[in-house]
Design a protein around this motif. Structure first.
Motif, short mmCIF file in Angstrom:
data_model
loop_
_atom_site.label_atom_id
_atom_site.label_comp_id
_atom_site.label_asym_id
_atom_site.label_seq_id
_atom_site.Cartn_x
_atom_site.Cartn_y
_atom_site.Cartn_z
N TYR A 241 0.91 -0.99 0.47
CA TYR A 241 0.15 -0.21 -0.40
C TYR A 241 1.16 1.24 -0.15
O TYR A 241 0.76 2.17 -0.68
CB TYR A 241 -0.89 -0.11 1.20
CG TYR A 241 -2.17 -0.70 1.00
CD1 TYR A 241 -3.01 -1.08 0.65
CD2 TYR A 241 -1.51 -2.41 1.78
CE1 TYR A 241 -4.05 -1.79 0.11
CE2 TYR A 241 -2.80 -3.39 1.74
CZ TYR A 241 -3.61 -3.02 1.61
OH TYR A 241 -4.59 -4.42 0.82
N ALA A 242 2.05 0.88 1.05
CA ALA A 242 3.01 2.41 0.61
C ALA A 242 3.65 2.94 -0.90
O ALA A 242 3.92 3.32 -0.78
CB ALA A 242 4.25 2.15 1.69
N HIS A 243 3.65 1.68 -1.24
CA HIS A 243 3.97 1.93 -2.60
C HIS A 243 2.88 2.21 -4.24
O HIS A 243 3.42 2.90 -4.68
CB HIS A 243 4.76 0.86 -3.38
CG HIS A 243 5.86 0.09 -2.99
ND1 HIS A 243 6.76 0.86 -3.14
CD2 HIS A 243 6.36 -0.78 -2.56
CE1 HIS A 243 7.86 0.23 -2.35
NE2 HIS A 243 7.57 -1.43 -2.15
N LEU A 244 1.92 1.95 -2.91
CA LEU A 244 0.64 2.33 -4.54
C LEU A 244 0.66 3.69 -4.38
O LEU A 244 0.33 4.57 -5.09
CB LEU A 244 -0.62 1.72 -4.17
CG LEU A 244 -0.37 0.21 -4.74
CD1 LEU A 244 -1.81 -0.69 -4.16
CD2 LEU A 244 -0.22 -0.14 -5.85
N LEU A 245 0.91 4.63 -2.69
CA LEU A 245 0.41 5.45 -2.69
C LEU A 245 1.99 6.01 -2.83
O LEU A 245 1.60 8.07 -3.05
CB LEU A 245 0.24 5.76 -0.80
CG LEU A 245 -1.14 5.36 -1.09
CD1 LEU A 245 -0.70 5.61 0.78
CD2 LEU A 245 -1.31 6.62 -1.18
N ALA A 246 2.93 5.66 -2.81
CA ALA A 246 4.33 6.94 -3.38
C ALA A 246 3.92 6.57 -5.32
O ALA A 246 5.29 7.34 -5.75
CB ALA A 246 5.36 6.04 -2.91
N LEU A 247 3.54 6.57 -5.98
CA LEU A 247 3.05 6.36 -7.49
C LEU A 247 2.64 8.08 -7.49
O LEU A 247 2.05 8.58 -7.27
CB LEU A 247 2.07 5.44 -8.00
CG LEU A 247 2.23 4.38 -8.04
CD1 LEU A 247 0.93 3.40 -8.15
CD2 LEU A 247 3.09 3.76 -9.15
N PRO A 248 3.29 8.91 -8.67
CA PRO A 248 3.14 9.99 -9.41
C PRO A 248 1.43 10.26 -9.08
O PRO A 248 0.96 9.16 -9.43
CB PRO A 248 3.62 9.97 -10.11
CG PRO A 248 4.96 8.80 -10.28
CD PRO A 248 4.06 7.61 -9.83
N ASP A 249 1.28 11.48 -8.79
CA ASP A 249 -0.61 11.84 -9.06
C ASP A 249 -0.87 11.49 -10.38
O ASP A 249 -1.67 11.49 -10.33
CB ASP A 249 -0.46 13.09 -8.54
CG ASP A 249 -0.41 13.04 -7.22
OD1 ASP A 249 -0.38 12.42 -5.95
OD2 ASP A 249 0.59 14.03 -6.55
N GLY A 250 -0.30 11.86 -11.61
CA GLY A 250 -0.56 11.22 -13.05
C GLY A 250 -0.74 10.03 -13.30
O GLY A 250 -1.15 10.22 -14.18
N VAL A 251 -0.40 8.68 -12.43
CA VAL A 251 -0.61 7.44 -12.13
C VAL A 251 -2.55 7.25 -11.98
O VAL A 251 -2.84 7.45 -11.08
CB VAL A 251 -0.07 6.01 -11.90
CG1 VAL A 251 -0.32 4.88 -12.12
CG2 VAL A 251 1.57 6.77 -11.96
N GLU A 252 -3.51 6.86 -13.15
CA GLU A 252 -4.12 7.40 -12.98
C GLU A 252 -4.26 5.10 -13.13
O GLU A 252 -3.79 4.07 -13.62
CB GLU A 252 -5.10 7.27 -14.34
CG GLU A 252 -5.42 8.95 -14.70
CD GLU A 252 -5.71 9.09 -15.97
OE1 GLU A 252 -7.07 8.59 -16.45
OE2 GLU A 252 -6.03 10.48 -16.14
N ALA A 253 -5.77 4.76 -12.25
CA ALA A 253 -6.03 3.58 -12.04
C ALA A 253 -7.83 3.77 -12.32
O ALA A 253 -8.02 4.78 -11.46
CB ALA A 253 -5.87 3.14 -10.72
N ASP A 254 -8.17 2.42 -12.26
CA ASP A 254 -9.42 2.22 -11.93
C ASP A 254 -9.62 0.87 -11.21
O ASP A 254 -9.78 -0.48 -11.85
CB ASP A 254 -10.35 1.98 -14.02
CG ASP A 254 -11.89 1.20 -13.57
OD1 ASP A 254 -12.00 1.54 -11.87
OD2 ASP A 254 -11.89 0.79 -15.02
N THR A 255 -10.22 1.61 -10.46
CA THR A 255 -10.26 0.62 -9.26
C THR A 255 -12.01 0.11 -8.66
O THR A 255 -11.75 -0.32 -7.50
CB THR A 255 -9.59 0.84 -8.14
OG1 THR A 255 -9.63 2.16 -7.16
CG2 THR A 255 -8.08 0.46 -7.58
N SER A 256 -12.73 0.84 -9.86
CA SER A 256 -13.97 0.50 -9.01
C SER A 256 -14.67 -0.73 -8.81
O SER A 256 -15.74 -0.46 -8.22
CB SER A 256 -14.72 1.32 -10.23
OG SER A 256 -14.43 0.55 -11.83
N SER A 257 -13.88 -1.97 -9.72
CA SER A 257 -14.33 -3.01 -9.38
C SER A 257 -14.17 -3.58 -7.85
O SER A 257 -14.56 -4.41 -6.95
CB SER A 257 -14.26 -4.02 -9.73
OG SER A 257 -12.69 -4.27 -9.82
N VAL A 258 -13.18 -3.05 -7.30
CA VAL A 258 -12.38 -3.26 -5.71
C VAL A 258 -13.66 -3.19 -4.70
O VAL A 258 -13.66 -1.26 -5.13
CB VAL A 258 -11.47 -3.11 -4.84
CG1 VAL A 258 -10.72 -3.84 -4.07
CG2 VAL A 258 -10.40 -3.24 -6.09
#
Length: 495
Positions: A241-258
């Motif tokens: 989770y720390a690595h996911l938070l460390a991603l640049p703000d420009g990285v987009e993700a569709d996590t709507s299924s979770v």
């Protein structure tokens, strides 16, 4: 929820039309429930040809892939147990586990361990059986898994988990997470650890859902897998989770299924818990447990209040309490050792009766963790008993200092350990890894500690590093940190 082994054993699935439903996949293969059961029967047949039978142990040294799960179930079909081996282990480490477990057979990607035990190569596993044989009649007290502890002190110990243990654990997760046949778990944790086996694999099988297995974790690839596969939940450790938070703000993700994600294996900061929910839009349920308790004993409830800074309430079927040094259970608000009771508690350590007796006393699993239960039954962990720092007679819990450091927006991870000191015996020293896009200096972090902590708790030094070492299951490797810091102290003193 009482669960019998037939709920996750593919050759004893209850009726309900699962045969043609998607069961599991990795990046090479996808199987229905019926196809998975056929593969299990075929591999069990091969295992039997290599002398595996009731009471045997099969060592499985593979990275995350469908064949690892097939091999687990194949061993169980014969009445054997399995011991998953970390695939990046050295020959010395792997040999120790395989010999300690007295494995009859090793399933591996190479024949490097052929001199230790007979090896069956994963690429040679059968997809269909040659004949039809009746499976072993699985009982709750049949040994299912030998999971080896990380070995932070001494040699790793084999935790003996029977089918009653893992059925209780998986069933408890099904109830706590409200899993049904719409569940789709994205498995990213290593399958040599009981979290991945029980929370991701077995709980999903009981519910009749589907499992997508990732070979490894990479932040961007992980988010791409979520967008492509559309899982409903996953279980991970704070580092992920720390690595996911460390991603640049420009990285987009569709996590709507979770629908939600689970965080365990090590304490997570409140900042990480809140940051994940704010950025990715799904709740993070922090839980707590030990391998000796078949993975998890508490979790913040899915339907009830989630209390940041706690690891939630006891999972269904378990009792979690706080015990004083005299063995008496303590009331809410009192600090003591966390103890656990329930059908998930291990049988014991393999061939280590003294260690078993020390850990399983008076009907309780003694965790070695210090905690406090509040009036609502939520558990707050204070620290590990063995991690406590005694500075000139004052007890210091590293987690309290780590929580302060995590309050700085630039801090990605923090670990505090004791360093030897000629005057005080030991003093707290902090190691910090920063967010790649943010900055902080040592004086700034020390100033924050001085503001929020009494003088004896303020670290005598803070070291800023690129990354903090982890053990194979993703926990911060404090023994390595202690040794490193002690070495620095000796070198400095010698100078």
């Amino acid at each position: 929820m009482t669960i019998a082994p037939q709920s996750y054993l593919p050759w004893r699935q209850p009726a309900g039309g699962r045969a043609d439903r998607p069961c599991m996949r990795d990046d090479r293969i996808e199987l229905t429930y019926a196809e998975f059961a056929t593969r299990v029967e075929a591999v069990a047949e091969q295992f039997a040809e290599h002398g595996v039978g009731t009471g045997s142990v099969v060592a499985i040294m593979l990275p995350n892939r469908v064949e690892l799960l097939v091999s687990l179930a194949a061993a169980w079909r014969l009445g054997a147990a399995a011991t998953p081996v970390n695939p990046v282990f050295t020959a010395t480490e792997a040999t120790y586990q395989i010999e300690d477990a007295d494995a009859t057979l090793v399933v591996a990607a190479t024949d490097a361990l052929a001199g230790v035990r007979p090896v069956l190569l994963v690429d040679h596993l059968r997809a269909s059986p040659h004949t039809s044989t009746a499976p072993h009649r699985t009982r709750d007290d049949d040994l299912a898994l030998l999971i080896y502890t990380s070995g932070s002190t001494g040699r790793p110990k084999g935790v003996m988990l029977d089918h009653g243990n893992i059925a209780a654990m998986a069933g408890s997760m099904v109830e706590a997470l409200h899993l049904d046949d719409s569940a789709h778990c994205l498995l990213v944790l290593p399958l040599f650890h009981v979290n991945a086996i029980c929370v991701s694999y077995l709980a999903t099988m009981i519910a009749g859902g589907q499992l997508s297995v990732l070979a490894r974790f990479h932040p961007v690839e992980f988010l791409e897998a979520i967008a492509r596969l559309r899982p409903t939940y996953f279980s991970a450790v704070p580092t992920i989770y720390a690595h996911l938070l460390a991603l640049p703000d420009g990285v987009e993700a569709d996590t709507s299924s979770v629908r939600y994600a689970i965080c365990g294996a090590a304490p997570a900061s409140v900042q990480v818990l809140r940051g994940i929910e704010e950025r990715y839009g799904f709740p993070l349920l922090e839980g707590y447990g030990l391998t000796e308790g078949t993975c998890a004993s508490t979790a913040n409830p899915l339907a009830g209040p989630r209390k940041p800074g706690t690891v939630g309430t006891a999972l269904p079927g378990q009792i979690v309490a706080i015990m004083g040094k005299d063995g008496a259970l303590l009331p809410a608000g009192e600090r003591g050792e966390v103890v656990v009771r329930g059908p998930n508690v291990m049988r014991g350590y393999l061939n280590r009766p003294e260690a078993t007796a020390e850990t399983l006393m008076d009907g309780w699993l003694h965790t070695g963790d210090v905690g406090i239960l509040d009036e609502d039954g939520y558990l707050r962990l204070v620290d590990r008993i063995k991690d406590m720092i005694i500075r000139g007679g004052e007890n210091i819990y590293p987690k309290e200092i780590e929580n302060v450091l995590h309050g700085h927006p630039a801090v990605l991870e923090a670990a505090v350990v004791g360093a030897p000191d000629e005057v005080y015996g030991e003093v707290p020293v902090a190691v910090v890894a920063l967010h790649p896009e943010r900055q902080a200096d040592v004086e700034e972090l020390l100033g924050m500690c001085r503001e929020h902590l009494t003088k004896v708790k303020v670290p005598t030094a803070i070291r800023i590093v690129g990354s903090i070492p982890k053990n194979p299951v993703g926990k911060i490797d404090k023994p390595t940190l202690r040794a490193d810091i002690a070495g620095h102290a000796r070198a400095h003193h010698g100078a």
